[in-house]
Design an enzyme around this catalytic site. Structure first.
Site, PDB file in Angstrom:
ATOM      1  N   ARG A  43       0.801  -1.221   0.000  1.00 18.89           N
ATOM      2  CA  ARG A  43       0.000   0.000   0.000  1.00 18.89           C
ATOM      3  C   ARG A  43       0.834   1.272   0.000  1.00 18.89           C
ATOM      4  NH1 ARG A  43      -4.514  -2.023   4.437  1.00 18.89           N
ATOM      5  NH2 ARG A  43      -6.081  -2.762   2.921  1.00 18.89           N
ATOM      6  N   SER A  48      -4.255 -15.185   7.631  1.00 20.09           N
ATOM      7  CA  SER A  48      -5.037 -14.093   8.235  1.00 20.09           C
ATOM      8  C   SER A  48      -6.362 -14.542   8.844  1.00 20.09           C
ATOM      9  CB  SER A  48      -5.305 -12.997   7.190  1.00 20.09           C
ATOM     10  OG  SER A  48      -4.117 -12.343   6.850  1.00 20.09           O
ATOM     11  N   CYS A  68      -8.226 -15.821  18.266  1.00 19.08           N
ATOM     12  CA  CYS A  68      -8.948 -15.609  19.517  1.00 19.08           C
ATOM     13  C   CYS A  68     -10.405 -16.064  19.444  1.00 19.08           C
ATOM     14  CB  CYS A  68      -8.887 -14.135  19.921  1.00 19.08           C
ATOM     15  SG  CYS A  68      -7.199 -13.545  20.221  1.00 19.08           S
ATOM     16  N   ASP A  83       4.160 -12.914  17.555  1.00 20.34           N
ATOM     17  CA  ASP A  83       4.359 -13.864  18.657  1.00 20.34           C
ATOM     18  C   ASP A  83       5.775 -14.420  18.732  1.00 20.34           C
ATOM     19  OD1 ASP A  83       1.680 -13.440  18.991  1.00 20.34           O
ATOM     20  OD2 ASP A  83       1.056 -15.521  18.660  1.00 20.34           O
ATOM     21  N   ARG A  87      -8.981   7.596  45.261  1.00 17.72           N
ATOM     22  CA  ARG A  87      -9.239   8.346  46.495  1.00 17.72           C
ATOM     23  C   ARG A  87      -8.825   7.523  47.725  1.00 17.72           C
ATOM     24  NH1 ARG A  87     -15.306  10.607  46.189  1.00 17.72           N
ATOM     25  NH2 ARG A  87     -14.630  11.794  48.015  1.00 17.72           N
TER      26      ARG A  87
END
Length: 449
Positions: free
Chosen positions: A21, A38, A42, A281, A442
């Protein structure tokens, strides 16, 4: 120039797309030892239980798309086995024909991913024993599993096992999980992991801690899992005890490796050898909080590193800004979110740390049934500087929103004090006037005072 990319998944094809690209006149060749390019790893647990209708839905682009639309030469079932870094040649084997191949390059990207760890367990080759990393892995599990598959044993207490536990229970399987340590999801501190344990048991998952698998028994198919504490009858086994980077083919080249055999890269994805890059990975990721290289193999990192590698390979410099270790997981009715360092990690790095933990609601306390959907939120911080070090959140609603705010705060090295200054959205269905993150901040402020 002639670019070779080893690996056809997230990092490799992200790099390839950046090259085509953002430049012209270059040749891009990819080698993938499997048949699928591709795809969304997951999503595999959700394909097994039918949440994802077909494994085909997990494939983003097929090899022919890269060939015909983008001019990228794809080679499936081609495994690279050796790299000559001086002559700039890759060597390998066509796994379908057994024939050897070689190809020269000007610049090389190693995006070879990682493979599941399978220890030398006795009888580990029995039918019915699987790992889960690829679409063929998932399809093999789905093909093997039938109505007679009643009991499934998961080995390992990490994210894949947790996702598979939910997936399998949802389709009516009895699930046992064997973990040699004392907790699930080791990226969480033990007090937070205890919430996961309780929920797992409520959902019928049998947990076996402090057991090490030694082998399996069965004639041709697995029937029993043997551990150092006894045995467990089973119809199917899924081993998910970790992954190891696919970098052995670079042994002897002199390329620098780091954690777990991952290839060391700088911010520009360059390795220690000129004109060789690595991403995903199989490579290291710089951890902004630890201020050192780490290895956290996730698809988000692989896609980012791949894009950056592709740009740098065509001399369009871009630096990888690092990670803070953010992850999220759906586990039955709970969402588990973690970013930055746990107390255990901070201690191992010899960092001064303290923590606060609160129970809160995702919405205003008076709104509808928000009290039923509480969250447990833990902040880890430096008590001397108040700089945030990490956070862990477990609950039913609103976890993703808070963990991403916290990840952004960690990226910008914010303190607990600065969390209080954030202008976060508020309306009763979505939040309290003080967001749970700010409530925890807090509490940290009061502790310092």
């Amino acid at each position: 120039m002639k670019f070779i990319i080893i690996g056809g998944d997230a990092a490799g094809m992200s790099a390839a797309m950046q090259i085509v690209r953002n430049s012209t006149g270059n040749e891009v060749i990819t080698f993938e030892r499997g048949s699928i390019y591709s795809y969304g790893q997951c999503g595999l647990p959700y394909a097994i239980n039918g949440e994802v209708k077909s494994t085909e839905d997990l494939i983003a682009r097929k090899p022919e798309t890269f060939e015909e639309k983008y001019g990228i030469r794809t080679n499936t079932y081609h495994e690279v086995t050796k790299v000559d870094c001086e002559k700039k040649i890759v060597f390998g084997t066509n796994l379908q024909t057994g024939e050897a191949f070689e190809e020269s390059y000007d610049r090389l990207l190693i995006a070879s991913g990682a493979s599941p760890v399978l220890p030398p367990w006795e009888n580990k080759d029995l039918d019915g024993i699987f790992s889960l990393k690829t679409i063929p892995d998932a399809e093999a599990i789905m093909e093997y599993m039938n109505d007679d598959t009643k009991d499934v044993t998961l080995i390992g207490g990490g994210y894949i096992s947790l996702e598979m536990a939910e997936s399998l229970v949802s389709i009516g399987k009895r699930v046992s999980l064997i973990e040699r340590g004392d907790q699930l999801a080791k990226i969480f501190d033990w007090d937070m992991a205890a919430l996961i344990h309780t929920h797992a048991e409520e959902k019928g998952v049998q947990l076996h801690f402090g057991e090490s698998v030694e082998g399996f028994e069965g004639d041709t198919t697995v029937e029993t899992v043997l551990t150092d504490k006894g045995s467990h009858e089973t119809d199917l086994v899924i081993a998910a005890i970790g992954v190891v980077p696919n970098t052995a083919f670079m042994d002897g080249t002199g390329v620098s490796k780091s954690i777990n055999g991952a290839i060391s890269v700088n911010r520009f994805m360059e390795t220690s050898i000129k004109d060789i890059y690595a991403a995903g990975d199989c490579a290291t990721q710089y951890h902004r909080i630890k201020q050192r290289d780490d290895h956290i193999p996730l698809g988000t990192h692989a896609n980012k590193q791949g894009q950056i590698a592709g740009l740098n390979m065509i001399d369009q410099p871009k630096a990888f800004q690092g990670i803070v270790g953010t992850s999220i997981l759906k586990f039955f009715d709970l969402t588990l979110g973690k970013t930055g360092l746990s107390e255990r990690e901070a201690a191992s790095l010899h960092l001064p740390y303290d923590s606060v933990t609160i129970e809160s609601t995702h919405a205003a306390g008076y709104y509808a049934d928000s009290r039923k959907d509480t969250m447990t939120l833990k902040l880890v911080y430096n008590p001397e500087t108040l700089q945030l070090l990490g956070g862990q959140i477990i609950g039913k609603k609103g976890i993703d929103k808070r963990i991403d705010v916290l990840a952004t705060a960690l990226y910008h090295e914010m303190t607990t004090e600065q969390l209080l200054d954030l202008d976060l959205s508020y309306a009763p269905p979505y939040n309290s006037v003080w967001d749970p993150l700010q409530q925890a901040a807090r509490k940290a402020k009061r502790r310092k005072a």
